[in-house]
Write an enzyme that holds these catalytic residues in place. Structure first.
Site, PDB file in Angstrom:
ATOM      1  N   GLU A 131      58.180  35.729 -33.948  1.00  0.00           N
ATOM      2  CA  GLU A 131      57.604  34.542 -33.318  1.00  0.00           C
ATOM      3  C   GLU A 131      56.073  34.598 -33.318  1.00  0.00           C
ATOM      4  O   GLU A 131      55.476  35.445 -32.641  1.00  0.00           O
ATOM      5  CB  GLU A 131      58.122  34.381 -31.885  1.00  0.00           C
ATOM      6  CG  GLU A 131      59.622  34.159 -31.808  1.00  0.00           C
ATOM      7  CD  GLU A 131      60.065  32.900 -32.517  1.00  0.00           C
ATOM      8  OE1 GLU A 131      59.370  31.868 -32.422  1.00  0.00           O
ATOM      9  OE2 GLU A 131      61.133  32.942 -33.175  1.00  0.00           O
ATOM     10  N   GLU A 140      57.638  32.701 -22.818  1.00  0.00           N
ATOM     11  CA  GLU A 140      57.693  32.535 -24.273  1.00  0.00           C
ATOM     12  C   GLU A 140      59.046  33.003 -24.807  1.00  0.00           C
ATOM     13  O   GLU A 140      59.627  32.373 -25.702  1.00  0.00           O
ATOM     14  CB  GLU A 140      56.558  33.300 -24.961  1.00  0.00           C
ATOM     15  CG  GLU A 140      56.491  33.071 -26.455  1.00  0.00           C
ATOM     16  CD  GLU A 140      56.265  31.617 -26.837  1.00  0.00           C
ATOM     17  OE1 GLU A 140      56.982  31.130 -27.738  1.00  0.00           O
ATOM     18  OE2 GLU A 140      55.377  30.962 -26.259  1.00  0.00           O
ATOM     19  N   GLU A 192      65.166  27.420 -27.825  1.00  0.00           N
ATOM     20  CA  GLU A 192      65.079  26.871 -29.175  1.00  0.00           C
ATOM     21  C   GLU A 192      66.225  27.364 -30.049  1.00  0.00           C
ATOM     22  O   GLU A 192      66.832  26.586 -30.796  1.00  0.00           O
ATOM     23  CB  GLU A 192      63.739  27.242 -29.817  1.00  0.00           C
ATOM     24  CG  GLU A 192      62.562  26.498 -29.226  1.00  0.00           C
ATOM     25  CD  GLU A 192      61.235  26.901 -29.844  1.00  0.00           C
ATOM     26  OE1 GLU A 192      61.201  27.863 -30.649  1.00  0.00           O
ATOM     27  OE2 GLU A 192      60.231  26.246 -29.525  1.00  0.00           O
TER      28      GLU A 192
END
Length: 129
Positions: free
Chosen positions: A32, A73, A80
């Site tokens: 990420e 995060e 997601e």
């Protein structure tokens, strides 16, 4: 089965849970870009805190804020991935879920910046005098 057997199995389960959690951290750090950016910024903030010799309470606040950014995060990434798993085509609710999760990270980061300004501005101004 006696207590020792149950306890060993409990310890194994606990160790496995830690291993899974560490795999999750490793995955988000490796894949990420936003987490990588957060890590770089956190390292710079901590280095500046060390250079300015911030008091212990300021360090505690910084560490709490940084941990919050990392945790949010990771949760955003999890949301997601779950949304992507549920649907491959565009769906307005999927978009909203992703946008809201990203918005949570964004909101927290805005407040992290404000906290950083509150903690860093006075010592930086003193240094410039």
């Amino acid at each position: 089965m006696d207590f020792r057997d149950r306890n060993r199995r409990g310890v194994k389960r606990l160790l496995a849970a830690f291993a899974f959690a560490l795999q999750g951290v490793r995955d988000v750090v490796t894949h990420e870009k936003n987490m990588q950016l957060h890590l770089i910024i956190a390292a710079a903030v901590l280095a500046l805190a060390g250079l300015l010799r911030l008091p212990l309470l300021h360090w505690v606040l910084l560490l709490l804020v940084i941990a919050g950014v990392f945790a949010l995060e990771m949760m955003n990434t999890a949301v997601e991935r779950v949304v992507d798993l549920c649907t491959e085509e565009f769906h307005p609710l999927a978009k909203r879920a992703k946008d809201i999760a990203a918005g949570a990270v964004f909101m927290y980061c805005l407040f992290a910046v404000v906290i950083g300004i509150i903690l860093f501005l006075p010592p930086i101004l003193r240094l410039l005098k």
